[in-house]
Scaffold this motif. Structure first.
Motif, PDB file in Angstrom:
ATOM      1  N   ALA A  29       0.835  -1.205   0.000  1.00 18.73           N
ATOM      2  CA  ALA A  29       0.000   0.000   0.000  1.00 18.73           C
ATOM      3  C   ALA A  29       0.869   1.254   0.000  1.00 18.73           C
ATOM      4  CB  ALA A  29      -0.944  -0.003   1.200  1.00 18.73           C
ATOM      5  N   GLY A  30       1.913   1.274   0.827  1.00 22.50           N
ATOM      6  CA  GLY A  30       2.824   2.415   0.878  1.00 22.50           C
ATOM      7  C   GLY A  30       3.567   2.608  -0.427  1.00 22.50           C
ATOM      8  N   VAL A  31       3.976   1.518  -1.046  1.00 19.83           N
ATOM      9  CA  VAL A  31       4.666   1.591  -2.336  1.00 19.83           C
ATOM     10  C   VAL A  31       3.731   2.176  -3.391  1.00 19.83           C
ATOM     11  CG1 VAL A  31       5.657   0.207  -4.215  1.00 19.83           C
ATOM     12  CG2 VAL A  31       6.328  -0.231  -1.849  1.00 19.83           C
ATOM     13  N   LEU A  32       2.474   1.725  -3.417  1.00 18.23           N
ATOM     14  CA  LEU A  32       1.520   2.248  -4.395  1.00 18.23           C
ATOM     15  C   LEU A  32       1.250   3.732  -4.162  1.00 18.23           C
ATOM     16  CD1 LEU A  32      -0.977  -0.731  -4.667  1.00 18.23           C
ATOM     17  CD2 LEU A  32       0.731  -0.005  -6.351  1.00 18.23           C
ATOM     18  N   ASP A  33       1.181   4.151  -2.909  1.00 13.94           N
ATOM     19  CA  ASP A  33       1.017   5.578  -2.604  1.00 13.94           C
ATOM     20  C   ASP A  33       2.197   6.377  -3.139  1.00 13.94           C
ATOM     21  OD1 ASP A  33      -1.436   5.216  -1.340  1.00 13.94           O
ATOM     22  OD2 ASP A  33      -0.556   5.161   0.681  1.00 13.94           O
ATOM     23  N   ASP A  34       3.421   5.871  -2.922  1.00 17.08           N
ATOM     24  CA  ASP A  34       4.615   6.561  -3.393  1.00 17.08           C
ATOM     25  C   ASP A  34       4.653   6.605  -4.924  1.00 17.08           C
ATOM     26  OD1 ASP A  34       7.156   7.904  -2.750  1.00 17.08           O
ATOM     27  OD2 ASP A  34       8.060   6.161  -3.744  1.00 17.08           O
TER      28      ASP A  34
END
Length: 91
Positions: A29-34
């Motif tokens: 999820a954090g990677v997709l946000d970034d």
């Protein structure tokens, strides 16, 4: 944590043609946000309107399909390779 994300041909318009990009995040999820911060709109092609992985998009962290791990909460340790792969259908 920095990871490498392999981008399928169909989504490379978001990355300026790059087939692989770096991203940060402790979870998928954090990677997709970034990714979406750096390549606006790409997240909407991977997630549906409910914020879940699209049915016809497969995402792998290393060699493992995240649908069989922790989904969007799958950990993404530094150096991990993430692959976004559109499903192929036919018959």
């Amino acid at each position: 944590m920095s990871v490498s994300v392999r981008i399928p041909t169909i989504l490379r318009t978001y990355t300026g043609g790059d087939s692989e990009v770096a991203a940060e995040g402790d979870t998928l999820a954090g990677v997709l946000d970034d990714l979406d911060r750096n390549y606006s709109g790409i997240k909407g092609r991977v997630l549906d309107e409910k914020g879940e992985l699209r049915r016809f998009v497969n995402v792998y962290v290393g060699n493992d399909d995240v649908r069989f791990l922790d989904g969007l909460e799958t950990p993404t340790p530094a150096g991990t390779q993430i692959s976004v792969i559109p499903a192929v259908a036919g018959g």
